[in-house]
Design a protein around this motif. Structure first.
Motif, PDB file in Angstrom:
ATOM      1  N   THR A  90       0.824  -1.218   0.000  1.00 51.07           N
ATOM      2  CA  THR A  90       0.000   0.000   0.000  1.00 51.07           C
ATOM      3  C   THR A  90       0.853   1.261   0.000  1.00 51.07           C
ATOM      4  OG1 THR A  90      -0.093  -0.045   2.421  1.00 51.07           O
ATOM      5  CG2 THR A  90      -1.902  -1.133   1.215  1.00 51.07           C
ATOM      6  N   HIS A  91       2.125   1.127   0.322  1.00 50.42           N
ATOM      7  CA  HIS A  91       3.002   2.285   0.439  1.00 50.42           C
ATOM      8  C   HIS A  91       4.450   1.817   0.359  1.00 50.42           C
ATOM      9  CE1 HIS A  91       2.594   0.587   4.481  1.00 50.42           C
ATOM     10  NE2 HIS A  91       3.815   1.065   4.723  1.00 50.42           N
TER      11      HIS A  91
ATOM     12  N   PRO B 139       2.400   6.960   0.391  1.00 51.26           N
ATOM     13  CA  PRO B 139       1.286   6.181  -0.158  1.00 51.26           C
ATOM     14  C   PRO B 139       1.480   5.904  -1.643  1.00 51.26           C
ATOM     15  CG  PRO B 139       0.506   8.082   1.098  1.00 51.26           C
ATOM     16  CD  PRO B 139       1.972   8.267   0.905  1.00 51.26           C
TER      17      PRO B 139
ATOM     18  N   ARG C 293      -0.115   3.413   9.235  1.00 49.11           N
ATOM     19  CA  ARG C 293      -1.556   3.640   9.073  1.00 49.11           C
ATOM     20  C   ARG C 293      -1.819   4.997   8.429  1.00 49.11           C
ATOM     21  NH1 ARG C 293      -5.366   2.468   7.251  1.00 49.11           N
ATOM     22  NH2 ARG C 293      -7.435   2.091   8.118  1.00 49.11           N
TER      23      ARG C 293
ATOM     24  N   GLN D  80      -1.406   4.547   4.790  1.00 53.14           N
ATOM     25  CA  GLN D  80      -2.548   3.826   4.217  1.00 53.14           C
ATOM     26  C   GLN D  80      -3.773   4.726   4.077  1.00 53.14           C
ATOM     27  OE1 GLN D  80      -2.711   0.641   7.080  1.00 53.14           O
ATOM     28  NE2 GLN D  80      -1.353  -0.703   5.881  1.00 53.14           N
TER      29      GLN D  80
END
Length: 656
Positions: free
Chosen positions: A68-69, A91, A121, A124
């Motif tokens: 995701t990153h 990201p 987080r 994300q």
């Protein structure tokens, strides 16, 4: 007055001071624009802000693809060779500039590894996130614990706390984010826990680019820290240098009117929940008066000094709202996914820190110490002396009371001895509100009774009582060589004689005093000035022929008091410390010599040289640093002598 009680009372007064009420957001902005420059000066980053920013020299040492990153392992130079290690979480799939988050770590041994899930987080959720180590821990171990554990109270005289370094490193972290093509520099936020919660506050207070913060376990007021002694468990980085005597709440208010989320566990042992609520109430009242109450929020929750899933979700929701423009309830946001990378995967230095890393010695150089300039003529001397006094009054002795009645000695006891012993007179005087201090004056001229009966005024020698001088006689020993025509006096500044405190309180009192914008030495300087004034007003005292003396730590007090008084004929310094820039191991023989910010303008030898034309006498051990003082006096044509013992002092020659 008991010193601990005094500091408790003073801290409560600080904490209870109300914040101003504003009619609009623009009024808050104008108020803080005036104060922010002072805040920069107080913490010691003003010169760096005024200068051209040095290159960051960002070095990426590795990249990790997390699906995701991505994570860039990097370090940068906030100043030349002041290295900051971090991880940048980017990201994937960004189609426009994203908001940026700076995560500042708390006091965990592994720092960016310990708090990696927060940065993960955020990435994300669409935030470009930089998480950085502090000087104290992480990949290199510098120092945050100067006054907390090391006895480095010279930090106070430098006006240094690690807040300065960490805020500057954070500001340069914001520079790094702002320079990226994938970051919207108008949407930057800062967050962190514990020490990171405190640095979140101070970074927002210092840098207007910060548009929102979420501060976890980093909020409280003086009364709690001092009265409940939570201060004793606090690292130095939690508190900025405070020469102006601002309350913590008044400093937090520099964040207004920008969005602030305060996270407060209700069982936090160092930021007690009642104090957090009281700070919040004052801040919220100020925000709400200007119509922006929705930007100040407190989340208190059941926990010790830690995050909870609820608190983390509120942090993410807060930044989504105020930086990304998305209204998402906390309970709609998933908490951590449980993925944890190993420490070796995230190390920016990979076990090989840069050579000559100045973060290990940053406390020694971040706040420059004034160099002693050679004084070879009287030209410009008075101007420089006046400027030094003004700077010391503004940045070191600002706590001095501004409106007090003339000091008066209240005679408490007359003691008569044999003719050759003369008489003793004990008195009290008011130093400041609720502080009554003691003094004693003696005369042994065969024709003298008490000062009130004296027809001829006589010179006065005053010695400051030292810590540990149980009977007060050591003070008079230094004046034994004074002839019978002299009046001899002793002053008992706070912490000596009847106002002494136990050694077990020394460390707390020193740190608590600095938090409130003063030091033991600076309070004693005020006590001395008031005591001199009280004795000048006694009948029989020649107000123009006064000698002031002090030994050890009291030599420092005597030096500053004479400089500020301006009317002392001679100063006698016995075993005077040679510098303020030296550690104190905190043992029973500790020296209470620190004065806030003094080293920014002059060390003790420079200050002593500025006493001219006051005569100067060194007794006993004379530090080599005072050779420069001697040379300055010689160039100015002044009297500066050194004797090995007190009996060699010719008092009559000092006051002809």
């Amino acid at each position: 007055m008991n010193m601990k009680y005094f500091l408790n009372t003073l801290s409560e007064q600080f904490s209870e001071r109300p914040l101003p009420i504003f009619a609009s957001e623009s009024e808050i902005v104008a108020w803080n624009d005036e104060r922010r420059t002072l805040f920069h000066q107080a913490i010691g980053i003003d010169t760096y802000l005024a200068a051209e920013r040095t290159p960051l020299n960002v070095r990426v040492t590795g990249t990790i693809d997390c699906g995701t990153h991505t994570i860039e392992k990097l370090y940068y130079e906030s100043l030349p060779q002041l290295y900051v290690a971090g991880n940048l979480y980017i990201p994937k799939g960004l189609t426009e500039r994203a908001p940026g988050i700076l995560y500042v770590c708390g006091h965990s041994q592994s720092q960016k590894v310990q708090y990696q899930e927060h940065a993960r987080r955020f990435a994300q959720l669409g935030f470009v996130t930089l998480i950085v180590d502090t000087v104290q821990y992480g990949e290199v171990y510098g120092e945050h614990h100067g006054t907390y554990a090391r006895g480095w109270f010279q930090w106070v005289s430098k006006g240094y706390t690690p807040t300065a370094t960490e805020v500057w490193n954070a500001i340069r972290g914001l520079d790094l984010l702002s320079a990226r093509q994938d970051v919207d520099a108008t949407r930057l936020g800062v967050t962190g826990h514990s020490g990171g919660g405190s640095i979140s506050w101070w970074t927002m207070c210092a840098d207007e680019r910060v548009k929102a913060i979420a501060t976890s376990s980093g909020t409280g007021h003086e009364a709690s820290h001092i009265r409940e002694r939570t201060l004793d468990g606090h690292c130095d980085c939690n508190f900025p240098n405070n020469p102006y005597g601002w309350s913590l709440t008044e400093q937090y208010a520099l964040a207004a009117p920008r969005p602030v989320l305060i996270l407060a566990p209700d069982r936090d042992y160092v930021f007690q929940i009642d104090s957090v609520r009281q700070v919040y109430d004052k801040l919220y009242t100020m925000y709400d008066s200007a119509g922006v109450g929705d930007r100040m929020r407190l989340l208190d929750y059941r926990s010790n000094h830690a995050y909870t899933p609820e608190s983390r979700q509120n942090v993410f929701s807060w930044f989504l709202c105020h930086l990304a423009g998305k209204s998402v309830r906390p309970d709609e946001i998933e908490d951590f996914d449980g993925v944890q990378l190993e420490e070796k995967q995230l190390l920016a230095y990979e076990g090989r820190p840069p050579a000559a890393d100045r973060s290990l010695t940053v406390q020694d150089w971040f706040i420059p110490v004034a160099a002693m300039e050679a004084i070879d003529s009287r030209e410009g001397f008075q101007t420089n002396k006046t400027q030094l006094i003004q700077k010391l009054k503004q940045d070191g002795f600002r706590h001095f009371p501004v409106a007090m009645n003339r000091a008066k000695a209240e005679i408490m006891q007359h003691i008569w001895g044999k003719v050759e012993q003369g008489w003793r007179l004990k008195f009290t005087y008011e130093s400041e509100e609720n502080w009554k201090l003691w003094g004693e004056i003696r005369g042994n001229h065969p024709d003298m009774t008490l000062p009130a009966d004296v027809q001829q005024i006589r010179p006065l020698a005053i010695h400051l009582r030292s810590t540990g001088d149980e009977k007060g006689e050591q003070a008079f020993d230094l004046m034994k060589s004074a002839t019978p025509r002299w009046l001899k006096a002793r002053l008992d500044p706070r912490g000596t004689g009847d106002t002494a405190w136990g050694q077990e309180q020394n460390w707390h009192i020193r740190r608590a005093s600095a938090l409130l914008g003063r030091t033991v030495a600076s309070m004693r300087v005020w006590d001395t000035l008031r005591g001199i004034e009280a004795q000048r007003n006694l009948p029989g005292v020649d107000s123009k022929r006064i000698v002031l003396a002090g030994a050890g730590e009291m030599a420092v007090v005597a030096l500053y008091a004479a400089l500020l008084d301006g009317g002392i004929e001679a100063v006698v310094l016995q075993d005077a410390p040679g510098t303020l820039d030296a550690a104190d191991d905190g043992k029973p023989n500790m020296l209470f010599k620190e004065v806030i910010n003094a080293l920014r303008y002059a060390d003790l030898p420079q200050t002593a040289a500025s006493l001219w034309p006051t005569k100067l006498v060194f007794v006993g051990e004379k530090d080599d640093s005072y050779i420069r003082t001697q040379r300055s006096y010689e160039a100015l044509g002044g009297v500066c002598i050194h004797v090995s013992k007190a009996s060699e002092i010719d008092f009559d020659a000092l006051c002809t």
